[in-house]
Design an enzyme around this catalytic site. Structure first.
Site, PDB file in Angstrom:
ATOM      1  N   ASN A 219     -50.025  41.132 -23.889  1.00  0.00           N
ATOM      2  CA  ASN A 219     -49.483  39.816 -23.531  1.00  0.00           C
ATOM      3  C   ASN A 219     -49.710  39.583 -22.037  1.00  0.00           C
ATOM      4  OD1 ASN A 219     -47.977  37.523 -23.086  1.00  0.00           O
ATOM      5  ND2 ASN A 219     -45.975  38.477 -23.480  1.00  0.00           N
ATOM      6  N   TRP A 220     -50.688  38.737 -21.729  1.00  0.00           N
ATOM      7  CA  TRP A 220     -51.033  38.497 -20.313  1.00  0.00           C
ATOM      8  C   TRP A 220     -50.014  37.611 -19.609  1.00  0.00           C
ATOM      9  CZ3 TRP A 220     -57.013  37.328 -19.711  1.00  0.00           C
ATOM     10  CH2 TRP A 220     -57.734  38.493 -20.024  1.00  0.00           C
ATOM     11  N   LYS A 221     -49.173  36.929 -20.385  1.00  0.00           N
ATOM     12  CA  LYS A 221     -48.247  35.938 -19.804  1.00  0.00           C
ATOM     13  C   LYS A 221     -49.063  34.941 -18.951  1.00  0.00           C
ATOM     14  CE  LYS A 221     -44.697  39.357 -20.256  1.00  0.00           C
ATOM     15  NZ  LYS A 221     -43.421  39.900 -19.847  1.00  0.00           N
TER      16      LYS A 221
ATOM     17  N   HIS B 178     -40.773  34.399 -27.613  1.00  0.00           N
ATOM     18  CA  HIS B 178     -40.673  35.443 -26.581  1.00  0.00           C
ATOM     19  C   HIS B 178     -39.399  35.188 -25.763  1.00  0.00           C
ATOM     20  CE1 HIS B 178     -41.459  37.807 -23.011  1.00  0.00           C
ATOM     21  NE2 HIS B 178     -42.348  38.482 -23.718  1.00  0.00           N
TER      22      HIS B 178
ATOM     23  N   GLU C 158     -38.775  35.270 -22.746  1.00  0.00           N
ATOM     24  CA  GLU C 158     -38.936  34.421 -21.558  1.00  0.00           C
ATOM     25  C   GLU C 158     -38.889  32.953 -21.941  1.00  0.00           C
ATOM     26  OE1 GLU C 158     -42.509  36.269 -20.055  1.00  0.00           O
ATOM     27  OE2 GLU C 158     -41.349  38.073 -19.583  1.00  0.00           O
TER      28      GLU C 158
ATOM     29  N   GLU D  49     -38.087  43.281 -28.717  1.00  0.00           N
ATOM     30  CA  GLU D  49     -38.252  43.435 -27.279  1.00  0.00           C
ATOM     31  C   GLU D  49     -36.893  43.296 -26.598  1.00  0.00           C
ATOM     32  OE1 GLU D  49     -42.454  42.523 -25.747  1.00  0.00           O
ATOM     33  OE2 GLU D  49     -41.446  40.613 -25.964  1.00  0.00           O
TER      34      GLU D  49
ATOM     35  N   GLY E 126     -40.471  44.154 -18.384  1.00  0.00           N
ATOM     36  CA  GLY E 126     -40.865  44.042 -16.977  1.00  0.00           C
ATOM     37  C   GLY E 126     -39.984  44.830 -16.024  1.00  0.00           C
TER      38      GLY E 126
ATOM     39  N   SER F 217     -41.827  47.320 -21.298  1.00  0.00           N
ATOM     40  CA  SER F 217     -42.265  48.394 -20.394  1.00  0.00           C
ATOM     41  C   SER F 217     -42.984  49.547 -21.105  1.00  0.00           C
ATOM     42  CB  SER F 217     -41.082  48.925 -19.577  1.00  0.00           C
ATOM     43  OG  SER F 217     -40.549  47.892 -18.775  1.00  0.00           O
TER      44      SER F 217
HETATM   45  P1  PGA Z   1     -43.716  44.390 -20.238  1.00  0.00           P
HETATM   46  O1  PGA Z   1     -43.711  43.011 -21.059  1.00  0.00           O
HETATM   47  O2  PGA Z   1     -44.597  45.355 -20.975  1.00  0.00           O
HETATM   48  O3  PGA Z   1     -44.282  44.027 -18.885  1.00  0.00           O
HETATM   49  O4  PGA Z   1     -42.314  44.874 -20.155  1.00  0.00           O
HETATM   50  C1  PGA Z   1     -43.633  43.005 -22.455  1.00  0.00           C
HETATM   51  C2  PGA Z   1     -43.490  41.591 -22.958  1.00  0.00           C
HETATM   52  O5  PGA Z   1     -42.789  40.801 -22.323  1.00  0.00           O
HETATM   53  O6  PGA Z   1     -44.067  41.225 -24.009  1.00  0.00           O
END
Ligand code: PGA
Length: 258
Positions: free
Chosen positions: A9-11, A97, A99, A169, A175, A214
């Protein structure tokens, strides 16, 4: 048999040159690696889907989007439909997600509608769920993720269950560099599988359950060894193609799932 699925997931990261360089490096690394049954998918921002779709054409790397509209077409300024994603070569799309749930106020009901639109267009939704640190501390993990799962699932007929992916998640792990322990993750993933059994019956065994938060080259194998972890959704560590390839290489699937 649930084929392991690793998604990068590049966001909101990378430009076109960066995407092309990433694709070249990842494909080179994968060519040199021993054959593996792990399915590999990259989820870039919308603007890079076409670039990556072209770069990965004919390779083992699939394409995912990070969001979609629940609508089919029409007066929805700024939105992108599932058909449009399909036309660009996407096979998967993230929905819900954390976010987006936190920053765009996306609700589980909306997530379910988006997932339904994706299935309708022949794409596979990756439905994300997860509790915050405060919710975990309050002992509400099972309640929160159970509720999110039930409300985020599209109304589907059982044969499409193998098109569904659910990503657990925990928000406190995203993150932060703090990965859930394999036992913590498995505990919740088993619960998700149990809920899926109640809703979908036997076909719940076909739904792939990812863990995300993470995940790195040193944590992926122990997570993947858990019976209800069939893949990983990886953010920051997968921004580097060599690190992502290392994680693919470190995923030896010993799962005994049906
Ligand atoms: P992360 O992100 O591996 O940087 O914790 C995972 C995600 O948000 O899908």
């Amino acid at each position: 048999m649930r084929r392991p699925l690793l998604v990068a997931n590049w966001k909101m990261n990378k430009d076109r040159d960066g995407a092309r360089a990433y694709a070249r490096a990842l494909l080179t690394a994968l060519e040199a690696a021993p054959p593996s049954e792990t399915e590999v998918v990259v989820a870039p921002p919308f603007t890079l889907l076409e670039t990556l779709g072209t770069a990965f054409e004919g390779s083992r790397v699939g394409l995912a989007a990070q969001n979609v509209s629940a609508e089919v077409q029409g007066a929805h300024t700024g939105e992108i439909s599932a058909e449009m994603l399909s036309e660009l070569g996407c096979q998967y799309c993230l929905v819900g997600h954390s976010e987006r749930r936190a920053n765009q106020g996306e609700t589980s009901t909306q997530v379910a509608e988006k997932a339904a639109a994706l299935l309708e267009a022949g794409l596979r939704p990756i439905i994300c769920v997860g509790e915050t640190g405060a919710e975990r501390e309050a002992g509400r993990t099972a309640e929160i993720v159970g509720q999110q799962l039930e409300m985020s699932l599209p109304r589907i007929s059982t044969p499409t269950a193998n098109h569904l992916v659910v990503a657990y998640e925990p928000v406190w792990a995203i993150g932060t560099g703090v990965t859930a322990t394999p036992e913590q993750a498995q505990e919740v993933q088993a619960l998700l599988r149990e809920r899926l059994r109640t809703i979908l019956g036997e076909s719940a065994e076909d739904v792939r359950l990812q863990y995300g938060g993470s995940v790195g080259p040193h944590t992926i194998q122990a997570l993947m060894n858990q019976p209800d972890i069939d893949g990983a959704l990886i953010g920051s560590a997968a921004l580097d193609p060599e690190t992502f390839e290392q994680m693919i290489a470190n995923t030896h699937w010993e799962n005994t799932s049906p």
